[in-house]
Design an enzyme around this catalytic site. Structure first.
Site, PDB file in Angstrom:
ATOM      1  N   GLY A 118       0.832  -1.199   0.000  1.00  0.00           N
ATOM      2  CA  GLY A 118       0.000   0.000   0.000  1.00  0.00           C
ATOM      3  C   GLY A 118       0.856   1.234   0.000  1.00  0.00           C
ATOM      4  N   ARG A 119       0.232   2.349  -0.276  1.00  0.00           N
ATOM      5  CA  ARG A 119       0.971   3.602  -0.333  1.00  0.00           C
ATOM      6  C   ARG A 119       0.014   4.738  -0.016  1.00  0.00           C
ATOM      7  NH1 ARG A 119       5.449   5.902  -2.970  1.00  0.00           N
ATOM      8  NH2 ARG A 119       6.247   3.895  -3.605  1.00  0.00           N
ATOM      9  N   GLY A 120       0.458   5.631   0.851  1.00  0.00           N
ATOM     10  CA  GLY A 120      -0.307   6.835   1.135  1.00  0.00           C
ATOM     11  C   GLY A 120       0.526   8.036   0.748  1.00  0.00           C
ATOM     12  N   VAL A 154       4.857   4.297   2.661  1.00  0.00           N
ATOM     13  CA  VAL A 154       4.719   3.173   1.746  1.00  0.00           C
ATOM     14  C   VAL A 154       4.870   1.905   2.583  1.00  0.00           C
ATOM     15  CG1 VAL A 154       7.139   3.482   1.047  1.00  0.00           C
ATOM     16  CG2 VAL A 154       5.655   2.032  -0.320  1.00  0.00           C
ATOM     17  N   VAL A 155       4.055   0.904   2.284  1.00  0.00           N
ATOM     18  CA  VAL A 155       4.066  -0.338   3.055  1.00  0.00           C
ATOM     19  C   VAL A 155       4.492  -1.476   2.136  1.00  0.00           C
ATOM     20  CG1 VAL A 155       2.706  -1.896   4.513  1.00  0.00           C
ATOM     21  CG2 VAL A 155       2.204   0.561   4.516  1.00  0.00           C
ATOM     22  N   ASP A 198      -9.944   7.992  11.037  1.00  0.00           N
ATOM     23  CA  ASP A 198      -9.780   7.677   9.610  1.00  0.00           C
ATOM     24  C   ASP A 198     -10.280   6.264   9.313  1.00  0.00           C
ATOM     25  OD1 ASP A 198      -9.130   8.342   6.994  1.00  0.00           O
ATOM     26  OD2 ASP A 198      -6.982   7.988   7.226  1.00  0.00           O
TER      27      ASP A 198
HETATM   28  P1  ADP Z   1      -1.346   5.472   5.173  1.00  0.00           P
HETATM   29  O1  ADP Z   1      -1.216   6.283   6.401  1.00  0.00           O
HETATM   30  O2  ADP Z   1      -0.381   5.844   4.102  1.00  0.00           O
HETATM   31  O3  ADP Z   1      -2.750   5.344   4.676  1.00  0.00           O
HETATM   32  P2  ADP Z   1      -1.619   2.727   6.128  1.00  0.00           P
HETATM   33  O4  ADP Z   1      -1.094   2.338   7.464  1.00  0.00           O
HETATM   34  O5  ADP Z   1      -3.094   2.889   5.977  1.00  0.00           O
HETATM   35  O6  ADP Z   1      -0.831   4.020   5.638  1.00  0.00           O
HETATM   36  O7  ADP Z   1      -1.107   1.673   5.058  1.00  0.00           O
HETATM   37  C1  ADP Z   1      -1.395   1.851   3.683  1.00  0.00           C
HETATM   38  C2  ADP Z   1      -1.915   0.561   3.096  1.00  0.00           C
HETATM   39  O8  ADP Z   1      -0.918  -0.461   3.197  1.00  0.00           O
HETATM   40  C3  ADP Z   1      -3.138  -0.021   3.793  1.00  0.00           C
HETATM   41  O9  ADP Z   1      -4.329   0.552   3.308  1.00  0.00           O
HETATM   42  C4  ADP Z   1      -3.013  -1.488   3.453  1.00  0.00           C
HETATM   43  O10 ADP Z   1      -3.490  -1.753   2.150  1.00  0.00           O
HETATM   44  C5  ADP Z   1      -1.510  -1.721   3.453  1.00  0.00           C
HETATM   45  N1  ADP Z   1      -1.077  -2.201   4.771  1.00  0.00           N
HETATM   46  C6  ADP Z   1      -0.800  -1.440   5.862  1.00  0.00           C
HETATM   47  N2  ADP Z   1      -0.454  -2.195   6.922  1.00  0.00           N
HETATM   48  C7  ADP Z   1      -0.485  -3.477   6.504  1.00  0.00           C
HETATM   49  C8  ADP Z   1      -0.247  -4.751   7.145  1.00  0.00           C
HETATM   50  N3  ADP Z   1       0.119  -4.811   8.438  1.00  0.00           N
HETATM   51  N4  ADP Z   1      -0.412  -5.884   6.430  1.00  0.00           N
HETATM   52  C9  ADP Z   1      -0.789  -5.810   5.136  1.00  0.00           C
HETATM   53  N5  ADP Z   1      -1.032  -4.661   4.468  1.00  0.00           N
HETATM   54  C10 ADP Z   1      -0.888  -3.496   5.131  1.00  0.00           C
HETATM   55 MG    MG Z   2      -4.422   4.350   5.390  1.00  0.00          MG
END
Ligand code: ADP
Ligand code: MG
Length: 328
Positions: free
Chosen positions: A39-41, A45-46, A157
């Protein structure tokens, strides 16, 4: 649609963490797994990583410390502190460790293999959640939120992109993630003007009125609507229209999307999509709502009724057939 913070003070942030912050290279202990990022905000980035010494998979959230020329380390420390506070709650993602580089903090999180519930929300109806799935997942979400609210933390959120699943098929359990906008609410200080995601934002945020735990409960109402119907109740053609729909509570409960839903499900949403925060149901109220009441466990040899299943079941008339039900 990415979340954004319109204004931010130092209000409502936790500043104490227990997790040691490691400064040795992250890549010494973890290797990147092939495949696309999770994922990415805007500022994070995750990615999926495997811990070298154990072979276990984790999700690493890389968070930039500088955003728009501002130092955001304190916000990241707050996010870590909230994850620590929620360690005892099974419905909040687990934090394993934290690394820091000159430009980033890296949160090593438990990996939620089932991805975002968003995917099932927008899926074709046969792939989408069944009403019984929505009930089970919604109970977990509410237990998680009740835990946070008991600790005076508001998430701010809540949306299908921030609710993950431990597995996707068979459908697993939920994990709440992303405490980047979360805040501690206290009776002494008023908190305003933190902005979430347009479609899920409560009227008091739009009106610059105080934020409370009830602000999350509005988003839970929107979430329930989306999980049950696959459509977003307030979404307009642009942000302005969405905001107008929200401030006018422009939601209809007679849409075709709601056809086939239990009346108690509609009552549940109505108890949350209320303009005045103080009139909305709390997380604890919701857990006691008739829609989410667990059907009484069946005893051996007991008849199954439609009511006990909570869904429409057609039985052939008078055939004397036995219907097998699962008891929990
Ligand atoms: P942001 O603050 O950028 O929105 P998030 O913590 O929501 O960051 O993470 C972005 C996205 O990454 C999530 O919507 C999800 O799809 C993926 N993600 C985040 N944490 C995890 C996790 N522990 N396991 C799998 N996917 C994750
Ligand atoms: Mg998020």
């Amino acid at each position: 649609e990415p979340s954004c913070i319109v204004g931010q003070g130092r209000l409502g942030l936790l500043s104490e963490i227990q997790t040691p912050v490691k400064t040795e290279p992250f890549s010494e202990h973890y290797s990147l797994m092939p495949g696309k990022e999770l994922g990415r905000g805007k500022f994070a980035v995750v990615k999926k990583y495997v811990e070298k010494c154990t072979g276990k998979v984790y999700a690493a959230k890389f968070m930039r410390k500088r955003r728009k020329g501002q130092d955001c380390r304190l916000e990241i420390i707050h996010e870590i502190a909230v994850l620590e506070l929620a360690t005892a709650c099974p419905w909040v993602i687990n934090l394993r460790e934290v690394y820091e580089t000159p430009s980033e903090m890296i949160l090593v999180l438990e990996y939620a293999a089932g991805g975002e519930i968003f995917n099932q929300c927008v899926a074709e109806r046969d792939e989408a959640f069944k009403q019984e799935d929505v009930k089970r997942l919604m109970r977990q979400i509410l237990e998680g939120i009740a835990f946070l609210h008991k600790n005076n933390v508001v998430h701010l959120d809540l949306k299908p992109q921030n609710i993950l699943l431990t597995s996707d098929s068979p459908l697993g359990d939920i994990k709440i993630v992303d405490f980047g906008l979360s805040r501690v609410v206290s009776h002494k200080q008023e908190l305003r003007e933190i902005m979430g995601t347009p479609e899920y934002v409560a009227p008091e945020i739009l009106n610059y009125e105080p934020i409370s735990t009830a602000t999350d409960m509005w988003s839970i109402g929107v979430l329930a609507y989306v999980m049950l119907t696959g459509t977003s109740p307030f979404l307009g053609d642009d942000k302005q229209e969405t905001f107008l729909n929200i401030s006018q509570i422009n939601v209809s409960y007679s849409e075709q999307e709601l056809e086939g839903l239990e009346q108690t499900a509609i009552d549940f949403m109505k108890s949350l999509l209320i303009k005045e925060p103080e009139l909305r149901a709390t997380a604890e109220d919701c857990l006691r709502h008739p829609w989410l009441e667990k059907p009484a466990p069946l005893r051996e040899g007991e008849d199954i009724s439609n009511a006990a299943l909570g869904q429409t079941v057609s039985l052939p008339p008078n055939t004397g057939d036995q219907v097998q039900g699962e008891s929990e």
